[in-house]
Design a protein around this motif. Sequence first.
Motif, PDB file in Angstrom:
ATOM      1  N   GLY A   1      -0.155   3.526   6.899  1.00  0.00           N
ATOM      2  CA  GLY A   1      -0.292   2.297   6.144  1.00  0.00           C
ATOM      3  C   GLY A   1       0.840   2.117   5.157  1.00  0.00           C
ATOM      4  O   GLY A   1       1.317   1.002   4.924  1.00  0.00           O
ATOM      5  N   LEU A   2       1.290   3.209   4.577  1.00  0.00           N
ATOM      6  CA  LEU A   2       2.396   3.149   3.626  1.00  0.00           C
ATOM      7  C   LEU A   2       3.730   2.981   4.345  1.00  0.00           C
ATOM      8  O   LEU A   2       4.532   2.104   4.006  1.00  0.00           O
ATOM      9  N   LEU A   3       3.993   3.801   5.357  1.00  0.00           N
ATOM     10  CA  LEU A   3       5.295   3.803   6.014  1.00  0.00           C
ATOM     11  C   LEU A   3       5.593   2.498   6.743  1.00  0.00           C
ATOM     12  O   LEU A   3       6.750   2.089   6.844  1.00  0.00           O
ATOM     13  N   PHE A   4       4.551   1.832   7.245  1.00  0.00           N
ATOM     14  CA  PHE A   4       4.772   0.610   8.001  1.00  0.00           C
ATOM     15  C   PHE A   4       4.835  -0.628   7.119  1.00  0.00           C
ATOM     16  O   PHE A   4       4.955  -1.735   7.618  1.00  0.00           O
ATOM     17  N   VAL A   5       4.741  -0.444   5.809  1.00  0.00           N
ATOM     18  CA  VAL A   5       4.914  -1.577   4.902  1.00  0.00           C
ATOM     19  C   VAL A   5       6.389  -1.928   4.777  1.00  0.00           C
ATOM     20  O   VAL A   5       6.782  -3.088   4.851  1.00  0.00           O
TER      21      VAL A   5
END
Length: 211
Positions: A16-20
């Motif tokens: 969720g964080l990396l794909f932001v």
Amino acid sequence: MIAQALFTPAQQKLLGLLFVRVNQGFHLNEIMRLTGLGSASAQRELKRLHDSGLIVSERIGNVRRFRPNRDCMIYGELSSLVKKTFGLVSVLNSALAPLSKVLNVAFVYGATAKEQEGMDTNVELLLIGENTSYGELLSRLPVAERILRRKINPNLYSLPDFKRRLREQQPFILQMLREEKIYVLGDEEDLNRVMESEATFESDLNNIKFV
């Protein structure tokens, strides 16, 4: 839930964080701070994702940064899945986690929940809780806004205030309750518990479809 069936809680937070911000990437300390994961847990999950080819890493100066692997054969499908299931929620959950003891429930609603909005539009967030203030809430949101690169519009209600607005059947509250929601803190049962004491309007609430 789709996300829970496919990914562990730690993997959800990481993806969720990396794909932001897929191009920028994050180093380990940033990942730990923004996801709430411990060092061992974060490193273990990063290794699993890295070994599988879902993410890549590069050393910049003295730190190693991790980001999604655009060359992965399922990058497009995974990116879409993350954004539709838990990408936005993961960032908001990390930001609001310190307030979890004073918030009964928090969710995004409207176009934000339907994923019909563009990535540059505002995030509509509703929160119900006790012993918290807009000042405390707003101090938690700038990090999430920087990660998402989107403005967050919070609507914070104390428990008595929310129940009063519900008793008065204010149009915004009734419309919001009818709309699709994605829960950030708590779930549908928590929202229902907030409203249970309003027995005088039980018949009215039965006509509202909670999504």
